[in-house]
Write a protein that holds these residues in place. Structure first.
Motif, mmCIF file in Angstrom:
data_model
loop_
_atom_site.group_PDB
_atom_site.id
_atom_site.type_symbol
_atom_site.label_atom_id
_atom_site.label_comp_id
_atom_site.label_asym_id
_atom_site.label_seq_id
_atom_site.Cartn_x
_atom_site.Cartn_y
_atom_site.Cartn_z
ATOM 1 N N ALA A 181 129.359 83.629 -32.034
ATOM 2 C CA ALA A 181 130.547 83.032 -32.654
ATOM 3 C C ALA A 181 131.728 83.209 -31.705
ATOM 4 O O ALA A 181 132.168 84.323 -31.451
ATOM 5 N N GLU A 182 132.226 82.109 -31.179
ATOM 6 C CA GLU A 182 133.395 82.133 -30.312
ATOM 7 C C GLU A 182 134.563 81.491 -31.055
ATOM 8 O O GLU A 182 134.359 80.839 -32.089
ATOM 9 N N PRO A 183 135.783 81.679 -30.579
ATOM 10 C CA PRO A 183 136.937 81.121 -31.302
ATOM 11 C C PRO A 183 136.823 79.621 -31.575
ATOM 12 O O PRO A 183 137.298 79.141 -32.604
ATOM 13 N N GLU A 184 136.162 78.893 -30.673
ATOM 14 C CA GLU A 184 136.046 77.438 -30.843
ATOM 15 C C GLU A 184 134.883 77.062 -31.760
ATOM 16 O O GLU A 184 134.719 75.885 -32.108
ATOM 17 N N GLY A 185 134.039 78.031 -32.140
ATOM 18 C CA GLY A 185 132.900 77.741 -32.994
ATOM 19 C C GLY A 185 131.642 78.402 -32.480
ATOM 20 O O GLY A 185 131.676 79.193 -31.527
ATOM 21 N N LEU A 186 130.514 78.101 -33.109
ATOM 22 C CA LEU A 186 129.245 78.666 -32.674
ATOM 23 C C LEU A 186 128.864 78.097 -31.316
ATOM 24 O O LEU A 186 129.053 76.909 -31.040
ATOM 25 N N PRO A 237 128.719 88.428 -33.154
ATOM 26 C CA PRO A 237 130.165 88.191 -33.025
ATOM 27 C C PRO A 237 130.660 88.359 -31.599
ATOM 28 O O PRO A 237 131.700 87.812 -31.233
ATOM 29 N N SER A 238 129.921 89.124 -30.788
ATOM 30 C CA SER A 238 130.319 89.349 -29.399
ATOM 31 C C SER A 238 129.162 90.012 -28.666
ATOM 32 O O SER A 238 128.267 90.601 -29.284
ATOM 33 N N PHE A 239 129.184 89.934 -27.354
ATOM 34 C CA PHE A 239 128.165 90.627 -26.573
ATOM 35 C C PHE A 239 128.388 92.135 -26.616
ATOM 36 O O PHE A 239 127.432 92.906 -26.488
ATOM 37 N N ASP A 240 129.621 92.559 -26.789
ATOM 38 C CA ASP A 240 129.878 93.995 -26.953
ATOM 39 C C ASP A 240 129.162 94.530 -28.189
ATOM 40 O O ASP A 240 128.598 95.632 -28.164
ATOM 41 N N THR A 241 129.172 93.768 -29.275
ATOM 42 C CA THR A 241 128.479 94.172 -30.491
ATOM 43 C C THR A 241 126.988 94.315 -30.233
ATOM 44 O O THR A 241 126.341 95.279 -30.673
ATOM 45 N N LEU A 242 126.425 93.367 -29.513
ATOM 46 C CA LEU A 242 125.000 93.405 -29.195
ATOM 47 C C LEU A 242 124.668 94.620 -28.332
ATOM 48 O O LEU A 242 123.664 95.313 -28.570
ATOM 49 N N LEU A 243 125.491 94.893 -27.348
ATOM 50 C CA LEU A 243 125.257 96.054 -26.483
ATOM 51 C C LEU A 243 125.351 97.354 -27.267
ATOM 52 O O LEU A 243 124.499 98.237 -27.143
ATOM 53 N N ARG A 244 126.379 97.469 -28.104
ATOM 54 C CA ARG A 244 126.542 98.714 -28.870
ATOM 55 C C ARG A 244 125.368 98.933 -29.811
ATOM 56 O O ARG A 244 124.893 100.067 -29.983
ATOM 57 N N PRO A 271 119.106 88.621 -50.209
ATOM 58 C CA PRO A 271 120.393 88.681 -50.917
ATOM 59 C C PRO A 271 121.504 89.289 -50.078
ATOM 60 O O PRO A 271 122.676 88.915 -50.219
ATOM 61 N N GLU A 272 121.145 90.247 -49.218
ATOM 62 C CA GLU A 272 122.170 90.931 -48.428
ATOM 63 C C GLU A 272 122.504 90.232 -47.121
ATOM 64 O O GLU A 272 123.382 90.697 -46.367
ATOM 65 N N ASP A 273 121.882 89.107 -46.820
ATOM 66 C CA ASP A 273 122.141 88.411 -45.559
ATOM 67 C C ASP A 273 123.563 87.848 -45.512
ATOM 68 O O ASP A 273 124.109 87.399 -46.523
ATOM 69 N N ASP A 274 124.126 87.875 -44.315
ATOM 70 C CA ASP A 274 125.389 87.177 -44.036
ATOM 71 C C ASP A 274 125.031 85.742 -43.667
ATOM 72 O O ASP A 274 124.699 85.449 -42.520
ATOM 73 N N VAL A 275 125.068 84.859 -44.640
ATOM 74 C CA VAL A 275 124.598 83.492 -44.449
ATOM 75 C C VAL A 275 125.750 82.616 -43.964
ATOM 76 O O VAL A 275 126.697 82.349 -44.714
ATOM 77 N N MET A 276 125.691 82.179 -42.743
ATOM 78 C CA MET A 276 126.679 81.263 -42.205
ATOM 79 C C MET A 276 126.312 79.820 -42.518
ATOM 80 O O MET A 276 127.178 79.002 -42.816
ATOM 81 N N THR A 277 125.026 79.507 -42.417
ATOM 82 C CA THR A 277 124.495 78.203 -42.805
ATOM 83 C C THR A 277 123.174 78.419 -43.512
ATOM 84 O O THR A 277 122.255 78.995 -42.920
ATOM 85 N N ARG A 278 123.076 77.981 -44.753
ATOM 86 C CA ARG A 278 121.790 78.013 -45.457
ATOM 87 C C ARG A 278 121.077 76.707 -45.152
ATOM 88 O O ARG A 278 121.479 75.634 -45.606
ATOM 89 N N GLY A 279 120.052 76.788 -44.342
ATOM 90 C CA GLY A 279 119.386 75.592 -43.877
ATOM 91 C C GLY A 279 118.566 74.897 -44.951
ATOM 92 O O GLY A 279 118.094 75.506 -45.908
#
Length: 291
Positions: A181-186, A237-244, A271-279
């Protein structure tokens, strides 16, 4: 140079003990260089506004636009100045312990063969275009470069815990098919997406797949398919998040917890998923009906 299969049980004649081989750059034919150029032109027209900022910056910094299949030595010299990584040629898919050892030591293994012109849209095995165009630009990003080194070291530990299944899913849903997720979108950053014209569109534009917020344990429980478009994409949300998430997690107890839980089927939403798009999963249903 192309062969029918590049899945091997032992290093072929001429390979070093670590499975590396000379790239054989001088042996590529004009047609093979032209195949790279065709794929490169198609993807670079498509990726602006779709690929992550880190990927596009890496593509420019490594000068992959100079035409023809890159020479690994020249490419490695440019890459090493940025993040210390090098690209080494291997004859095909290598054993897990070889793969992780190279990655833990900042060596990215890449196949030296390229697909035939009639295989532009799909190839079962990763070739030099998938490996270099898809993966290597991300290695020019310092944070992602650290993530892949940490992943390699984690793979060596995972082998001791009989947990490669779980770590493999993390690689699949990040390095191969990750969204950010970048400021301009996915945006896309996974190699399996950025090297594929069709999936570059599908991952961002199609209503069929789920797009879910990244959660380490959730990802490592989730099954995937290797023969078609993905039904789930996980968004960091960021590569820093992935690294941590990789360097700050004690994986040994996590593996034991995962082994005690059932795998999550492809396309299932919890139920606990953070759903950005339910396909809609419309594409998958059409495929299952043979459409």
């Amino acid at each position: 140079m192309a062969e029918e299969t590049h899945v091997l049980d032992a290093p072929p004649p001429g390979a070093a003990s670590d499975w590396t081989i000379p790239q054989g750059w001088a042996d590529y034919t004009a047609q093979e260089h032209a195949t790279w150029d065709t794929l490169f032109a198609r993807q670079t027209r498509l990726l602006p506004g779709r690929a992550s900022d880190a990927y596009l910056k890496g593509l420019a910094a490594l000068r992959l636009s100079e035409g023809g299949i890159p020479d690994f030595e020249e490419l490695s010299d440019r890459l090493a100045k940025l993040t210390g990584w090098r690209v080494v040629a291997v004859p095909g898919l290598v054993p897990d312990e070889v793969f992780f050892d190279h990655m833990a030591n900042r060596r990215f293994v890449a196949g030296n063969f390229i697909r035939r012109p009639d295989q532009l849209d799909y190839l079962q095995e990763p070739d030099v275009f998938h490996d270099v165009f898809g993966h290597v630009p991300m290695l020019a990003d310092p944070v992602f470069a650290d993530y892949l080194e940490a992943y390699g070291k984690g793979g060596q530990r995972a082998m001791q815990h009989d947990a490669l299944k779980y770590l493999g899913r993390l690689y699949w849903y990040t390095v191969e098919f990750g969204l950010i997720a970048e400021p301009e979108g996915l945006r896309i950053y996974g190699s399996g997406i950025v090297s594929s014209a069709a999936e570059s569109r599908f991952a961002l534009d199609d209503s069929s797949p789920n797009r879910l917020g990244f959660d380490l344990a959730r990802v490592m429980r989730t099954e995937y398919r290797i023969d078609d478009f993905q039904q789930n994409y996980f968004v960091i949300p960021s590569f820093d998040t992935l690294l941590r998430a990789t360097v700050e997690t004690d994986f040994a107890p996590l593996y034991e917890a995962l082994k005690a839980q059932p795998d999550i089927p492809v396309a299932e939403i919890l139920p606990e998923d953070d759903v950005m798009t339910r396909g809609t999963q419309g594409y998958a249903r059409q495929r299952s009906r043979g459409a």
